[in-house]
Design an enzyme around this catalytic site. Structure first.
Site, mmCIF file in Angstrom:
data_model
loop_
_atom_site.group_PDB
_atom_site.id
_atom_site.type_symbol
_atom_site.label_atom_id
_atom_site.label_comp_id
_atom_site.label_asym_id
_atom_site.label_seq_id
_atom_site.Cartn_x
_atom_site.Cartn_y
_atom_site.Cartn_z
ATOM 1 N N TRP A 101 23.459 67.112 -4.101
ATOM 2 C CA TRP A 101 23.318 65.648 -4.122
ATOM 3 C C TRP A 101 22.367 65.150 -3.050
ATOM 4 C CZ3 TRP A 101 23.921 63.349 -8.391
ATOM 5 C CH2 TRP A 101 24.873 63.805 -9.315
ATOM 6 N N ASP A 168 25.944 58.934 1.903
ATOM 7 C CA ASP A 168 26.405 58.913 0.517
ATOM 8 C C ASP A 168 27.836 59.446 0.506
ATOM 9 O OD1 ASP A 168 27.069 59.371 -2.094
ATOM 10 O OD2 ASP A 168 25.403 60.728 -2.536
ATOM 11 N N LYS A 192 35.539 58.421 -8.074
ATOM 12 C CA LYS A 192 36.305 59.560 -7.546
ATOM 13 C C LYS A 192 37.526 59.050 -6.768
ATOM 14 C CE LYS A 192 31.799 61.570 -7.334
ATOM 15 N NZ LYS A 192 31.755 62.329 -8.570
#
Ligand code: PMP
Length: 356
Positions: A101, A168, A192
């Site tokens: 990511w 992030d 999430k």
């Protein structure tokens, strides 16, 4: 029947929250309609939005000089919106590469900025503080505290001096207490630890606002979104409402210190089982093991597949690892109960016994 859902995201939501959503689906708050069918500017919905923000501020201890924004476009949109909002064209920025990511964030930022790699790692660990090569002239430093696919997590917050730190936190937000004042900006897709997909959380220091590039779309201009209290256009009201219920649920658990203790216990149970196993292994260095996404394997793809299939028969679902890594991944977000992890550990032992 509800089964144990180890999906990496969209992921398990608290049962109590889903039950409340079900109970008030047809007639929300005495309105005679569902929350999806009423105006985002009505007093009832505005109250949901305000309470979500104030509960989030309480849980994370967000200082008054930070804005909380509820946006759309997912964390992937933020990969571009961070540089668009915080930098001039071709400004130098530092990125810490810790895996899948963070690399995605780098690829997008390169379209807007001069990206310098401040550190990188091999996917089994995260760069140590001493390995960070930071440029004091950078407009910001970006990192990914938890790599959802690789299963590595930073055990520390990088010290960046006066350079704003951008994080992030898609797969770790609200999993433990954090010191928000260490960050210039935090972003996270909701799907999430916060709620359904469609909502993206941004927490930004007010001093960083007002520098968006002129071509930035208004709905993606942090300053404009802040001015309009995240109601510049029609927001994903249902996702926002569910996230508000999740935040109340987290407060009910006793806040983030209690949540962190639960998460630690779950991760310790699973990593303990991996360390004790002769069949299942994790490649992740002990200090970088993610509490949220536990990546492991038997080392044999056929055995991994057999395990994933057999586990699903026992109600232990979505354990297949990301295609980039293979093997297994058990995501242990806030809403995964300890019993789910215990059931998984028990099943792993049984599977190993049968294989021996
Ligand atoms: N960053 C991280 C750490 C993620 O886990 C994900 C999604 N799995 C993303 C970014 C991309 O998020 P989205 O799908 O919301 O754009």
């Amino acid at each position: 029947m509800r089964e144990f859902n180890f999906s990496a995201g969209p992921a398990v939501l608290p049962l109590e929250v889903l039950e409340q959503v079900r109970d008030e689906l047809l007639d929300w708050d005495g309105s005679g309609a569902s929350v999806m069918e009423v105006s985002h500017r009505g007093a009832e919905f505005m109250r949901v939005a305000e309470e979500a923000e104030s509960d989030l501020r309480t849980l994370l201890g967000i200082p008054a000089d930070y804005e909380v924004l509820f946006m759309q476009g997912g964390a992937s949109a933020q990969f571009a919106l961070v540089p668009m909002n915080l930098t001039a064209a071709q400004a130098p920025v530092d990125y810490i590469d810790s895996g899948y990511w963070s690399k995605k964030a780098v690829a997008e930022a390169r379209r807007y900025c001069r990206v310098r790699m401040a550190a990188s790692s091999d996917g089994t660990r995260v760069p140590a503080p001493s390995e960070l090569d930071l440029d004091p002239r950078a407009s910001y430093v970006h990192y990914t505290p938890n790599e959802t696919i690789g299963g590595v997590e930073f055990p520390y917050v990088p010290a960046t001096g006066s350079v704003p730190l951008i994080a992030d936190m898609s797969s770790s937000i609200l999993s433990q207490p954090i010191d928000v004042s260490r960050f210039g900006l935090i972003y996270a897709g909701a799907q999430k630890n916060l709620g359904p997909a469609g909502l993206t959380l941004v927490i930004v220091r007010k001093a960083l606002l007002g520098r968006a590039r002129p071509e930035t779309p208004s709905v993606f201009d942090y300053q404009r979104v802040a001015e309009e209290k995240s109601l510049l256009n029609t927001p994903p009201t249902f996702a926002w409402y569910v996230a508000a219920l999740v935040l109340k649920w987290l407060k009910g658990l006793g806040g983030l210190a209690a949540v962190a203790a639960r998460n630690r216990a779950k991760a310790d149970a699973l990593y303990g089982a991996l360390d004790a196993s002769a069949l299942f292994k994790t490649r992740i260095a002990p200090e970088a093991r993610s509490r949220m996404n536990v990546v492991f394997s038997t080392g044999t793809p056929e055995t991994d597949s057999a395990f994933i299939e057999a586990a699903a028969h026992e109600g232990l679902n979505h354990l297949k690892g990301h295609r980039a890594v293979g093997g297994m991944r058990a995501s242990l977000y806030n809403a995964m109960p300890l019993e789910g992890v215990q059931a998984l550990v028990e099943f792993m032992r049984e599977f190993e016994r049968k294989c021996a």
